[in-house]
Motif scaffolding. Sequence first.
Motif, PDB file in Angstrom:
ATOM      1  N   VAL A   3      -3.194  10.619   3.397  1.00  9.87           N
ATOM      2  CA  VAL A   3      -3.816   9.811   3.791  1.00  9.87           C
ATOM      3  C   VAL A   3      -4.185   9.357   4.752  1.00  9.87           C
ATOM      4  CG1 VAL A   3      -4.116   8.466   1.198  1.00  9.87           C
ATOM      5  CG2 VAL A   3      -2.308   7.923   3.073  1.00  9.87           C
ATOM      6  N   PRO A   4      -5.838   8.960   5.323  1.00 14.80           N
ATOM      7  CA  PRO A   4      -5.448   8.858   6.624  1.00 14.80           C
ATOM      8  C   PRO A   4      -5.040   7.343   6.875  1.00 14.80           C
ATOM      9  CG  PRO A   4      -7.472   7.886   6.006  1.00 14.80           C
ATOM     10  CD  PRO A   4      -6.615   9.021   4.892  1.00 14.80           C
ATOM     11  N   VAL A   5      -4.212   6.548   8.147  1.00 15.06           N
ATOM     12  CA  VAL A   5      -3.556   5.458   8.487  1.00 15.06           C
ATOM     13  C   VAL A   5      -3.952   4.321   8.215  1.00 15.06           C
ATOM     14  CG1 VAL A   5      -3.559   5.711  10.763  1.00 15.06           C
ATOM     15  CG2 VAL A   5      -1.295   5.017  10.486  1.00 15.06           C
ATOM     16  N   THR A   6      -4.789   4.771   8.696  1.00 11.18           N
ATOM     17  CA  THR A   6      -5.782   3.186   7.871  1.00 11.18           C
ATOM     18  C   THR A   6      -5.572   2.893   6.895  1.00 11.18           C
ATOM     19  OG1 THR A   6      -7.953   4.654   7.792  1.00 11.18           O
ATOM     20  CG2 THR A   6      -7.470   3.279  10.344  1.00 11.18           C
ATOM     21  N   ALA A   7      -5.662   4.269   5.696  1.00 13.81           N
ATOM     22  CA  ALA A   7      -5.089   3.142   4.682  1.00 13.81           C
ATOM     23  C   ALA A   7      -4.340   2.833   3.851  1.00 13.81           C
ATOM     24  CB  ALA A   7      -5.238   4.887   3.603  1.00 13.81           C
ATOM     25  N   SER A  25       6.788   1.191  12.750  1.00 15.54           N
ATOM     26  CA  SER A  25       6.452   1.339  13.720  1.00 15.54           C
ATOM     27  C   SER A  25       5.377   2.322  14.010  1.00 15.54           C
ATOM     28  CB  SER A  25       6.982   2.000  14.424  1.00 15.54           C
ATOM     29  OG  SER A  25       7.533   3.341  14.725  1.00 15.54           O
ATOM     30  N   GLU A  26       3.855   2.216  14.764  1.00 19.56           N
ATOM     31  CA  GLU A  26       2.959   3.122  14.564  1.00 19.56           C
ATOM     32  C   GLU A  26       3.372   4.875  14.160  1.00 19.56           C
ATOM     33  OE1 GLU A  26      -0.165   4.694  17.554  1.00 19.56           O
ATOM     34  OE2 GLU A  26       0.103   2.149  17.590  1.00 19.56           O
ATOM     35  N   GLU A  27       3.943   5.343  14.549  1.00 19.06           N
ATOM     36  CA  GLU A  27       5.105   6.187  14.426  1.00 19.06           C
ATOM     37  C   GLU A  27       5.226   6.314  13.238  1.00 19.06           C
ATOM     38  OE1 GLU A  27       7.990   9.529  15.974  1.00 19.06           O
ATOM     39  OE2 GLU A  27       7.859   7.618  17.562  1.00 19.06           O
ATOM     40  N   GLN A  28       5.767   5.414  12.810  1.00 16.18           N
ATOM     41  CA  GLN A  28       6.268   6.032  11.531  1.00 16.18           C
ATOM     42  C   GLN A  28       5.522   5.512  10.271  1.00 16.18           C
ATOM     43  OE1 GLN A  28       9.459   2.709  12.293  1.00 16.18           O
ATOM     44  NE2 GLN A  28      10.944   3.993  11.977  1.00 16.18           N
ATOM     45  N   LEU A  29       3.770   4.453  10.700  1.00 15.88           N
ATOM     46  CA  LEU A  29       3.492   4.711  10.326  1.00 15.88           C
ATOM     47  C   LEU A  29       2.078   5.922   9.271  1.00 15.88           C
ATOM     48  CD1 LEU A  29       2.249   2.495   8.063  1.00 15.88           C
ATOM     49  CD2 LEU A  29       0.368   1.963  10.092  1.00 15.88           C
ATOM     50  N   GLU A  30       2.299   6.882  11.275  1.00 17.43           N
ATOM     51  CA  GLU A  30       1.613   7.683  11.185  1.00 17.43           C
ATOM     52  C   GLU A  30       1.810   8.857   9.888  1.00 17.43           C
ATOM     53  OE1 GLU A  30       1.064   8.837  15.107  1.00 17.43           O
ATOM     54  OE2 GLU A  30      -0.914   7.120  15.037  1.00 17.43           O
ATOM     55  N   LYS A  31       3.853   9.322   9.967  1.00 19.98           N
ATOM     56  CA  LYS A  31       4.617   9.683   9.711  1.00 19.98           C
ATOM     57  C   LYS A  31       4.336   9.768   7.797  1.00 19.98           C
ATOM     58  CE  LYS A  31       7.683  11.213  12.959  1.00 19.98           C
ATOM     59  NZ  LYS A  31       9.188  11.198  13.160  1.00 19.98           N
ATOM     60  N   LYS A  41       0.991  -1.360  -0.113  1.00 19.92           N
ATOM     61  CA  LYS A  41      -0.279   0.138   0.067  1.00 19.92           C
ATOM     62  C   LYS A  41       1.147   1.212  -0.214  1.00 19.92           C
ATOM     63  CE  LYS A  41      -4.210  -1.535   2.185  1.00 19.92           C
ATOM     64  NZ  LYS A  41      -5.141  -2.161   3.098  1.00 19.92           N
ATOM     65  N   ILE A  42       1.790   1.225   0.662  1.00 20.17           N
ATOM     66  CA  ILE A  42       2.923   2.185   0.571  1.00 20.17           C
ATOM     67  C   ILE A  42       3.116   2.467  -0.261  1.00 20.17           C
ATOM     68  CG2 ILE A  42       5.271   2.803   1.477  1.00 20.17           C
ATOM     69  CD1 ILE A  42       4.095   1.346   4.103  1.00 20.17           C
ATOM     70  N   SER A  86       8.552  12.105   4.600  1.00 22.77           N
ATOM     71  CA  SER A  86       7.801  11.859   5.970  1.00 22.77           C
ATOM     72  C   SER A  86       8.577  11.649   7.307  1.00 22.77           C
ATOM     73  CB  SER A  86       7.746  10.596   6.141  1.00 22.77           C
ATOM     74  OG  SER A  86       8.101   9.683   5.742  1.00 22.77           O
ATOM     75  N   GLY A  87      10.004  11.837   7.281  1.00 25.54           N
ATOM     76  CA  GLY A  87      11.334  11.695   8.169  1.00 25.54           C
ATOM     77  C   GLY A  87      11.269  10.729   8.403  1.00 25.54           C
ATOM     78  N   VAL A  88      11.086   9.993   7.473  1.00 23.73           N
ATOM     79  CA  VAL A  88      11.782   8.104   8.098  1.00 23.73           C
ATOM     80  C   VAL A  88      12.985   8.590   6.380  1.00 23.73           C
ATOM     81  CG1 VAL A  88      10.667   6.173   7.294  1.00 23.73           C
ATOM     82  CG2 VAL A  88       9.316   7.336   8.382  1.00 23.73           C
ATOM     83  N   VAL A  89      13.916   7.497   6.671  1.00 25.98           N
ATOM     84  CA  VAL A  89      14.843   7.668   5.930  1.00 25.98           C
ATOM     85  C   VAL A  89      14.727   7.064   4.591  1.00 25.98           C
ATOM     86  CG1 VAL A  89      16.393   8.063   7.648  1.00 25.98           C
ATOM     87  CG2 VAL A  89      16.047   5.132   7.080  1.00 25.98           C
ATOM     88  N   GLU A  90      15.461   7.268   3.595  1.00 19.79           N
ATOM     89  CA  GLU A  90      14.547   6.425   2.337  1.00 19.79           C
ATOM     90  C   GLU A  90      14.672   4.722   2.685  1.00 19.79           C
ATOM     91  OE1 GLU A  90      16.514   6.274  -2.984  1.00 19.79           O
ATOM     92  OE2 GLU A  90      17.069   7.627  -0.462  1.00 19.79           O
TER      93      GLU A  90
END
Length: 138
Positions: free
Chosen positions: A56-60, A43-49, A6-7, A25-29
């Motif tokens: 999109v909402p995190v549920t997507a 992680s949940e935090e990374q998924l939210e970012k 999905k990502i 997103s502030g997440v490394v490539e």
Amino acid sequence: MSTGKKIKELRKLRKMTQAQLGEASGVVEGAIRNYEREVRTPSEEQLEKIAAALDVPVTALEDYEIDSARAALEALFRMEDAFGIAPGPDGTIAIDHKAKGAKKLTQALKAWSRALADVESGKMTEAEYELWKASFRA
């Protein structure tokens, strides 16, 4: 569809590279690459970012599967309770408009119908339609 798939799908629909999504997103490539390849799970935090960067909402991005008629029926049973959905005698689905939640579901179905009509008429591309669907995930 898995979270990693999905990502990747939503990133491509947004016409972003892994590096661009990582930066936004502030997440490394490398982490984005590993999530998409399903080597790692965010992680949940990374998924939210990531969801915020994809708008999109995190549920997507959450993993779900309805891969059988039995699983689809179970989902319909839940919608029966929440929205008054019931089977018609000919195998169609009907909505009891007096049921709690039926009005909102009817409005959502009308919006869906309009979006499909826009795709059919060329007002909306398939990619825009997929992003539209992703924006509604609860």
